[in-house]
Scaffold this motif. Structure first.
Motif, mmCIF file in Angstrom:
data_model
loop_
_atom_site.group_PDB
_atom_site.id
_atom_site.type_symbol
_atom_site.label_atom_id
_atom_site.label_comp_id
_atom_site.label_asym_id
_atom_site.label_seq_id
_atom_site.Cartn_x
_atom_site.Cartn_y
_atom_site.Cartn_z
ATOM 1 N N VAL A 45 -2.950 9.744 21.261
ATOM 2 C CA VAL A 45 -1.804 9.355 22.072
ATOM 3 C C VAL A 45 -0.551 9.821 21.340
ATOM 4 C CG1 VAL A 45 -1.503 7.091 20.973
ATOM 5 C CG2 VAL A 45 -0.803 7.406 23.358
ATOM 6 N N ALA A 46 0.542 9.992 22.071
ATOM 7 C CA ALA A 46 1.797 10.380 21.414
ATOM 8 C C ALA A 46 2.200 9.294 20.422
ATOM 9 C CB ALA A 46 2.892 10.582 22.452
ATOM 10 N N ARG A 47 2.562 9.690 19.218
ATOM 11 C CA ARG A 47 2.880 8.749 18.151
ATOM 12 C C ARG A 47 4.385 8.686 17.897
ATOM 13 N NH1 ARG A 47 -1.519 5.489 17.649
ATOM 14 N NH2 ARG A 47 -3.436 6.676 17.261
ATOM 15 N N LEU A 48 4.773 7.671 17.172
ATOM 16 C CA LEU A 48 6.159 7.525 16.744
ATOM 17 C C LEU A 48 6.573 8.774 15.967
ATOM 18 C CD1 LEU A 48 8.549 5.419 16.358
ATOM 19 C CD2 LEU A 48 7.468 4.884 14.156
ATOM 20 N N PRO A 49 7.726 9.397 16.305
ATOM 21 C CA PRO A 49 8.186 10.566 15.544
ATOM 22 C C PRO A 49 8.258 10.251 14.049
ATOM 23 C CG PRO A 49 9.513 10.307 17.524
ATOM 24 C CD PRO A 49 8.643 9.074 17.423
ATOM 25 N N GLY A 50 7.678 11.110 13.249
ATOM 26 C CA GLY A 50 7.614 10.890 11.808
ATOM 27 C C GLY A 50 6.217 10.565 11.329
ATOM 28 N N ILE A 75 0.836 -1.203 0.000
ATOM 29 C CA ILE A 75 0.000 0.000 0.000
ATOM 30 C C ILE A 75 0.871 1.253 0.000
ATOM 31 C CG2 ILE A 75 -2.017 -1.109 1.000
ATOM 32 C CD1 ILE A 75 0.249 1.036 3.193
ATOM 33 N N ASP A 76 0.211 2.411 -0.096
ATOM 34 C CA ASP A 76 0.943 3.678 -0.136
ATOM 35 C C ASP A 76 0.960 4.395 1.209
ATOM 36 O OD1 ASP A 76 1.608 3.921 -3.073
ATOM 37 O OD2 ASP A 76 -0.561 3.653 -3.189
ATOM 38 N N VAL A 77 -0.143 4.337 1.952
ATOM 39 C CA VAL A 77 -0.237 5.026 3.240
ATOM 40 C C VAL A 77 -0.981 4.132 4.231
ATOM 41 C CG1 VAL A 77 -1.008 7.099 4.476
ATOM 42 C CG2 VAL A 77 -0.373 7.261 2.054
ATOM 43 N N PHE A 78 -0.457 4.041 5.452
ATOM 44 C CA PHE A 78 -1.180 3.340 6.511
ATOM 45 C C PHE A 78 -1.857 4.377 7.394
ATOM 46 C CE2 PHE A 78 -1.456 1.534 10.836
ATOM 47 C CZ PHE A 78 -2.332 0.489 10.550
ATOM 48 N N VAL A 79 -3.116 4.098 7.764
ATOM 49 C CA VAL A 79 -3.893 5.041 8.577
ATOM 50 C C VAL A 79 -4.312 4.356 9.873
ATOM 51 C CG1 VAL A 79 -5.974 6.461 8.693
ATOM 52 C CG2 VAL A 79 -4.746 6.220 6.512
ATOM 53 N N ARG A 80 -4.105 5.048 10.993
ATOM 54 C CA ARG A 80 -4.563 4.578 12.308
ATOM 55 C C ARG A 80 -5.528 5.622 12.833
ATOM 56 N NH1 ARG A 80 -4.668 -0.270 15.200
ATOM 57 N NH2 ARG A 80 -4.488 0.132 17.443
ATOM 58 N N VAL A 108 1.159 -1.600 17.104
ATOM 59 C CA VAL A 108 2.228 -2.366 16.462
ATOM 60 C C VAL A 108 2.236 -2.123 14.955
ATOM 61 C CG1 VAL A 108 3.023 -4.697 15.953
ATOM 62 C CG2 VAL A 108 2.279 -4.115 18.268
ATOM 63 N N ALA A 109 1.043 -2.014 14.358
ATOM 64 C CA ALA A 109 0.960 -1.869 12.900
ATOM 65 C C ALA A 109 1.647 -0.594 12.417
ATOM 66 C CB ALA A 109 -0.492 -1.903 12.442
ATOM 67 N N ILE A 110 1.627 0.474 13.239
ATOM 68 C CA ILE A 110 2.333 1.703 12.851
ATOM 69 C C ILE A 110 3.825 1.428 12.715
ATOM 70 C CG2 ILE A 110 3.118 3.949 13.728
ATOM 71 C CD1 ILE A 110 0.316 4.503 14.662
ATOM 72 N N ARG A 111 4.372 0.699 13.672
ATOM 73 C CA ARG A 111 5.807 0.396 13.616
ATOM 74 C C ARG A 111 6.115 -0.590 12.480
ATOM 75 N NH1 ARG A 111 8.583 2.349 18.200
ATOM 76 N NH2 ARG A 111 7.111 3.402 19.575
#
Length: 355
Positions: free
Chosen positions: A299-304, A267-272, A281-284
Motif C-alpha cells: 500500500v502507499a506508505r508515509l513519505p520517508g 529501537i533503531d528501525v521499525f519494520v512493517r 498506526v505504528a509507522i506513524r
C-alpha cells in the motif's frame, strides 16, 4: 452524547487502541458530552467503566443495554469502527436501524484487508457495501486507496475523508521493556522491531530471514517481535524454528500502548512486513519518534518510509542496509497533530453546527 461502536481495550489492537485514544481526546475536547462505548468483540470485565458495554457472552441484560445505547435519542453522534467489514456487512443494517433519525452516523474503515474482502464476494457483496455505507453521514478512510474504492462504489466523494487512524501516543516507562532492551543492546548493534497479529500476513518470517542475511554479511542486528491479540500457534512454532539461537532476539506479547511506545523509542528501525494494510498506526508512531521505517509496498506508505517488494526477504535486506547508512529519515508533510485536528473538526460540526 457520543457513542463509539467497535473494539475497545482490552485486548489491545490497532482499532481498539485508536478507539481508546479517540475516547480520551473527545473527553478532553468536549467534556460536556457524555460518552458510551459499545464493544461487540471484548468480554465484560469487572474493571470496565460504567459507560463501556460489551454484549458478547454478557447475557440478555448486556444485549438490551447495547440496543438501548444505539436507540438513545440523546446521542448526537454514533461512530462505528470496523476492520474488513466481514461482520458489519451482515449485522450493520440491524445496528443502523436502531439509531434515531436525528443522530449523526460516522464510519471509520481501518483494515487493509477491507478491499480484498469485498472483492472476494463479487458484485453482490459490493452492492451490499454500497447500500450500507450510503447510510452514513461521514465515512473516514485511513488511506487514499480506500477512499477511491468507496467513491467507485457509489459513495459521494464529499462524504468521504481520509484521516489516518493515528493519534499521538503517550509513552510510559515499562520495567519489562527496559530490562529486556538493556539485555539485548550492544555497542554497534542495530535493533529491528516488528509488531502485529501473530499470523503469517504480518510477515514476521520475512524479517527473520532478512536478519539472518544481514548477520551472514557481518552486520550485528537484533530482532524484537511484539505480538498481540491474535495468535496462530502453528505459525508461532514455525517462527520459533526459524529463529536461530545465535540471533539476538526478544519476544513480547500484548504490551500496553504506553509500553509499546517505550519500546519504539528504544529501537533503531521499525519494520512493517504485512501483505495488506490500512495505514498502520505504528509507522506513524515510529515517525513521531524520528525512527527510520522499512515497510512492504502493499500500500502507499508515509513519505520517508523505505519500501520493498512485499514478502521479498532479499528486497527487505537491501532496504534495511539503506536505512543503516541513512539513519535519519525525513517524513515530509507528516504532521503529528493532523489526524487529531481533523477528527475534532468533524465532531465539532456534528455536535454544534446547525444542519
Amino acid at each position: 452524547m457520543i457513542t463509539l461502536v467497535g473494539a475497545f481495550p482490552p485486548p489491545y489492537g490497532g482499532i481498539s487502541v485508536h478507539a481508546q485514544r479517540l475516547s480520551q481526546l473527545l473527553t478532553e475536547a468536549f467534556p460536556e458530552q457524555p460518552q458510551r462505548v459499545l464493544d461487540f468483540y471484548g468480554r465484560k470485565r469487572q474493571a470496565d467503566d460504567v459507560g463501556v458495554v460489551r454484549p458478547r457472552a454478557g447475557g440478555i441484560g448486556e444485549a438490551l443495554r447495547a440496543v438501548a445505547l444505539l436507540r438513545d435519542r440523546r446521542a448526537r453522534v454514533v461512530h462505528f469502527h470496523v476492520a474488513s467489514m466481514d461482520n458489519f456487512l451482515a449485522y450493520g443494517p440491524l445496528l443502523l436501524g436502531g439509531v434515531p433519525a436525528g443522530t449523526r452516523k460516522f464510519l471509520t474503515v481501518h483494515s487493509g484487508g477491507f478491499i480484498r474482502s469485498i472483492e472476494r464476494g463479487g458484485q453482490a457483496r459490493q452492492a451490499r457495501l454500497a447500500r450500507i455505507v450510503g447510510r452514513f453521514d461521514e465515512v473516514i478512510a485511513v488511506n487514499p486507496a480506500q477512499r477511491e474504492y468507496l467513491a467507485d462504489h457509489g459513495l459521494e466523494a464529499g462524504r468521504i475523508q481520509v484521516i489516518p487512524a493515528f493519534l499521538p501516543p503517550v509513552m510510559k516507562a515499562s520495567a519489562e521493556v527496559e530490562r529486556t532492551m538493556r539485555a539485548l543492546a550492544r555497542p554497534g548493534r542495530r535493533l529491528l522491531l516488528i509488531s502485529g497479529f501473530a499470523i503469517r500476513m504480518y510477515g514476521f518470517h520475512t524479517l527473520v530471514e532478512a536478519a539472518q542475511r544481514l548477520r551472514h554479511d557481518g552486520l550485528d542486528v537484533g530482532l524484537v517481535c511484539c505480538f498481540y491479540t491474535k495468535f496462530d500457534q502453528a505459525y508461532l512454532a514455525e517462527l520459533d524454528a526459524l529463529i536461530p539461537n545465535d540471533l539476538p532476539h526478544a519476544l513480547f506479547r500484548d504490551l500496553t500502548p504506553e509500553a509499546f511506545s517505550h519500546l519504539l523509542s528504544a529501537i533503531d528501525v521499525f519494520v512493517r512486513a504485512t501483505d495488506a494494510d490500512g495505514d498502520c498506526v505504528a509507522i506513524r508512531e515510529a515517525a513521531s519518534f524520528g525512527k527510520p521505517v522499512v515497510a512492504s509496498d502493499c500500500v502507499a506508505r508515509l513519505p520517508g518510509v523505505v519500501t520493498y517488494k512485499t514478502f521479498d526477504a532479499g528486497a527487505m535486506t537491501d532496504a534495511l542496509r539503506h536505512v543503516f547508512t541513512h539513519p535519519t529519515p525525513t517524513y515530509e508533510g507528516f504532521d503529528v497533530g493532523a489526524g487529531r485536528e481533523a477528527l475534532l473538526a468533524l465532531y465539532r460540526r456534528a455536535l454544534y453546527e446547525v444542519k
